[in-house]
Design an enzyme around this catalytic site. Structure first.
Site, PDB file in Angstrom:
ATOM      1  N   ASP A  30       0.853  -1.198   0.000  1.00 16.67           N
ATOM      2  CA  ASP A  30       0.000   0.000   0.000  1.00 16.67           C
ATOM      3  C   ASP A  30       0.887   1.246   0.000  1.00 16.67           C
ATOM      4  O   ASP A  30       1.878   1.318   0.729  1.00 16.67           O
ATOM      5  CB  ASP A  30      -0.900  -0.015   1.240  1.00 16.67           C
ATOM      6  CG  ASP A  30      -2.027   0.998   1.141  1.00 16.67           C
ATOM      7  OD1 ASP A  30      -3.189   0.570   1.084  1.00 16.67           O
ATOM      8  OD2 ASP A  30      -1.752   2.216   1.109  1.00 16.67           O
ATOM      9  N   ILE A  31       0.505   2.213  -0.817  1.00 20.91           N
ATOM     10  CA  ILE A  31       1.336   3.418  -0.979  1.00 20.91           C
ATOM     11  C   ILE A  31       1.280   4.325   0.256  1.00 20.91           C
ATOM     12  O   ILE A  31       2.197   5.120   0.494  1.00 20.91           O
ATOM     13  CB  ILE A  31       0.917   4.181  -2.261  1.00 20.91           C
ATOM     14  CG1 ILE A  31       2.032   5.087  -2.765  1.00 20.91           C
ATOM     15  CG2 ILE A  31      -0.368   4.955  -2.044  1.00 20.91           C
ATOM     16  CD1 ILE A  31       1.798   5.605  -4.162  1.00 20.91           C
ATOM     17  N   ASN A  86     -12.988  -3.340   2.508  1.00 19.01           N
ATOM     18  CA  ASN A  86     -14.055  -2.338   2.509  1.00 19.01           C
ATOM     19  C   ASN A  86     -14.886  -2.433   1.235  1.00 19.01           C
ATOM     20  O   ASN A  86     -14.331  -2.600   0.146  1.00 19.01           O
ATOM     21  CB  ASN A  86     -13.444  -0.937   2.599  1.00 19.01           C
ATOM     22  CG  ASN A  86     -12.637  -0.731   3.871  1.00 19.01           C
ATOM     23  OD1 ASN A  86     -12.990  -1.251   4.919  1.00 19.01           O
ATOM     24  ND2 ASN A  86     -11.556   0.028   3.768  1.00 19.01           N
ATOM     25  N   HIS A  92     -15.968   3.117   3.740  1.00 18.99           N
ATOM     26  CA  HIS A  92     -14.575   3.571   3.666  1.00 18.99           C
ATOM     27  C   HIS A  92     -13.826   3.059   2.447  1.00 18.99           C
ATOM     28  O   HIS A  92     -12.602   3.125   2.386  1.00 18.99           O
ATOM     29  CB  HIS A  92     -13.816   3.178   4.952  1.00 18.99           C
ATOM     30  CG  HIS A  92     -12.668   4.090   5.278  1.00 18.99           C
ATOM     31  ND1 HIS A  92     -11.433   3.966   4.697  1.00 18.99           N
ATOM     32  CD2 HIS A  92     -12.572   5.150   6.100  1.00 18.99           C
ATOM     33  CE1 HIS A  92     -10.628   4.904   5.156  1.00 18.99           C
ATOM     34  NE2 HIS A  92     -11.306   5.642   6.011  1.00 18.99           N
ATOM     35  N   GLN A  93     -14.533   2.552   1.448  1.00 20.13           N
ATOM     36  CA  GLN A  93     -13.829   2.120   0.230  1.00 20.13           C
ATOM     37  C   GLN A  93     -13.512   3.349  -0.614  1.00 20.13           C
ATOM     38  O   GLN A  93     -14.418   4.125  -0.956  1.00 20.13           O
ATOM     39  CB  GLN A  93     -14.682   1.129  -0.577  1.00 20.13           C
ATOM     40  CG  GLN A  93     -13.946   0.590  -1.808  1.00 20.13           C
ATOM     41  CD  GLN A  93     -14.777  -0.415  -2.610  1.00 20.13           C
ATOM     42  OE1 GLN A  93     -15.965  -0.594  -2.339  1.00 20.13           O
ATOM     43  NE2 GLN A  93     -14.161  -1.041  -3.587  1.00 20.13           N
ATOM     44  N   HIS A  99     -10.383  -5.179  -3.045  1.00 18.95           N
ATOM     45  CA  HIS A  99      -9.042  -5.391  -2.494  1.00 18.95           C
ATOM     46  C   HIS A  99      -9.128  -5.792  -1.037  1.00 18.95           C
ATOM     47  O   HIS A  99     -10.003  -5.337  -0.304  1.00 18.95           O
ATOM     48  CB  HIS A  99      -8.168  -4.147  -2.649  1.00 18.95           C
ATOM     49  CG  HIS A  99      -8.786  -2.878  -2.136  1.00 18.95           C
ATOM     50  ND1 HIS A  99      -9.731  -2.181  -2.847  1.00 18.95           N
ATOM     51  CD2 HIS A  99      -8.600  -2.201  -0.982  1.00 18.95           C
ATOM     52  CE1 HIS A  99     -10.097  -1.116  -2.149  1.00 18.95           C
ATOM     53  NE2 HIS A  99      -9.435  -1.113  -1.005  1.00 18.95           N
ATOM     54  N   PHE A 100      -8.212  -6.647  -0.646  1.00 13.70           N
ATOM     55  CA  PHE A 100      -8.026  -7.020   0.751  1.00 13.70           C
ATOM     56  C   PHE A 100      -6.771  -6.321   1.259  1.00 13.70           C
ATOM     57  O   PHE A 100      -5.749  -6.322   0.582  1.00 13.70           O
ATOM     58  CB  PHE A 100      -7.838  -8.539   0.895  1.00 13.70           C
ATOM     59  CG  PHE A 100      -9.115  -9.322   0.733  1.00 13.70           C
ATOM     60  CD1 PHE A 100      -9.675  -9.523  -0.512  1.00 13.70           C
ATOM     61  CD2 PHE A 100      -9.744  -9.855   1.843  1.00 13.70           C
ATOM     62  CE1 PHE A 100     -10.858 -10.237  -0.658  1.00 13.70           C
ATOM     63  CE2 PHE A 100     -10.928 -10.575   1.710  1.00 13.70           C
ATOM     64  CZ  PHE A 100     -11.487 -10.764   0.460  1.00 13.70           C
ATOM     65  N   HIS A 101      -6.877  -5.740   2.441  1.00  5.84           N
ATOM     66  CA  HIS A 101      -5.713  -5.180   3.113  1.00  5.84           C
ATOM     67  C   HIS A 101      -5.160  -6.238   4.074  1.00  5.84           C
ATOM     68  O   HIS A 101      -5.915  -6.815   4.857  1.00  5.84           O
ATOM     69  CB  HIS A 101      -6.086  -3.976   3.978  1.00  5.84           C
ATOM     70  CG  HIS A 101      -6.681  -2.806   3.260  1.00  5.84           C
ATOM     71  ND1 HIS A 101      -5.969  -1.662   2.995  1.00  5.84           N
ATOM     72  CD2 HIS A 101      -7.929  -2.580   2.781  1.00  5.84           C
ATOM     73  CE1 HIS A 101      -6.751  -0.777   2.394  1.00  5.84           C
ATOM     74  NE2 HIS A 101      -7.956  -1.310   2.254  1.00  5.84           N
TER      75      HIS A 101
HETATM   76  P1  5GP Z   1      -9.793   1.466   0.617  1.00  2.88           P
HETATM   77  O1  5GP Z   1     -10.114   2.601   1.547  1.00  2.88           O
HETATM   78  O2  5GP Z   1     -10.412   1.655  -0.749  1.00  2.88           O
HETATM   79  O3  5GP Z   1     -10.102   0.130   1.219  1.00  2.88           O
HETATM   80  O4  5GP Z   1      -8.219   1.493   0.462  1.00  2.88           O
HETATM   81  C1  5GP Z   1      -7.555   1.829  -0.719  1.00  2.88           C
HETATM   82  C2  5GP Z   1      -6.072   1.735  -0.445  1.00  2.88           C
HETATM   83  O5  5GP Z   1      -5.386   1.874  -1.657  1.00  2.88           O
HETATM   84  C3  5GP Z   1      -5.543   2.822   0.508  1.00  2.88           C
HETATM   85  O6  5GP Z   1      -4.949   2.204   1.631  1.00  2.88           O
HETATM   86  C4  5GP Z   1      -4.528   3.585  -0.348  1.00  2.88           C
HETATM   87  O7  5GP Z   1      -3.396   3.980   0.370  1.00  2.88           O
HETATM   88  C5  5GP Z   1      -4.193   2.571  -1.435  1.00  2.88           C
HETATM   89  N1  5GP Z   1      -3.805   3.177  -2.704  1.00  2.88           N
HETATM   90  C6  5GP Z   1      -4.481   4.141  -3.368  1.00  2.88           C
HETATM   91  N2  5GP Z   1      -3.850   4.441  -4.502  1.00  2.88           N
HETATM   92  C7  5GP Z   1      -2.752   3.651  -4.563  1.00  2.88           C
HETATM   93  C8  5GP Z   1      -1.686   3.506  -5.527  1.00  2.88           C
HETATM   94  O8  5GP Z   1      -1.633   4.172  -6.560  1.00  2.88           O
HETATM   95  N3  5GP Z   1      -0.745   2.572  -5.245  1.00  2.88           N
HETATM   96  C9  5GP Z   1      -0.767   1.826  -4.118  1.00  2.88           C
HETATM   97  N4  5GP Z   1       0.206   0.945  -3.943  1.00  2.88           N
HETATM   98  N5  5GP Z   1      -1.749   1.922  -3.199  1.00  2.88           N
HETATM   99  C10 5GP Z   1      -2.721   2.844  -3.423  1.00  2.88           C
END
Ligand code: 5GP
Length: 137
Positions: A30-31, A86, A92-93, A99-101
């Site tokens: 994650d970035i 999410n 919070h998506q 995607h899974f964190h």
């Molecule tokens: P969400 O809130 O949708 O579950 O989480 C999306 C995740 O994607 C966030 O933790 C965010 O930091 C990550 N993310 C968003 N854009 C990028 C990207 O361009 N590259 C990477 N590696 N992660 C990203």
């Protein structure tokens, strides 16, 4: 479904720190990590939310999640972690591609903070709700 940043990462149009790839799954760091080792695991199939994902893509994710989790723990030294997934902006998506964190949780508190406003399940409501859900499977 509209293109997302993750479909661009899958296509190789945007770089990532890749940790795993197979025919159906990609995993990368994650970035903006909540903690060291915060990793995203995504299906190559484009679906906005988990309920719209095919059984095949879901199975492919499920097959590798434990192995990826083990690798994250071993590489970081963390001994605890959360899996977060999410669905929908209200939940919070931010990126509308499933995607899974994998989020390591450390003794210093870094990782996922969880609010858990638990309530009580009434027995009558529980029976009706369970039947309603079961009836739709
Ligand atoms: P969400 O809130 O949708 O579950 O989480 C999306 C995740 O994607 C966030 O933790 C965010 O930091 C990550 N993310 C968003 N854009 C990028 C990207 O361009 N590259 C990477 N590696 N992660 C990203």
């Amino acid at each position: 479904m509209a293109d997302t940043i993750f479909s661009k990462i899958i296509a190789g149009e945007i770089p990532c720190f890749r940790v795993y790839e197979d025919d159906q799954v990609l995993a990368f760091l994650d970035i903006n990590p909540l903690s060291k080792g915060h990793t995203l695991v995504i299906p190559k199939e484009a679906a906005e939310t988990l309920d719209r994902l095919s059984d095949e893509a879901a199975a492919a994710l499920g097959r590798v999640l434990p192995r990826l989790s083990r690798a994250v723990l071993q590489a970081t030294g963390a001994t605890a972690f959360n899996i977060l997934q999410n669905n929908g902006a209200t939940a919070h998506q931010a990126v509308m591609h499933v995607h899974f964190h994998i989020i390591p949780k450390y003794a210093d508190g870094s990782g996922l903070g969880i609010g858990w406003p638990a309530r009580t399940l009434n027995a009558d409501d529980g029976a009706a709700l369970a039947a309603a859900i079961a009836g739709r499977l």
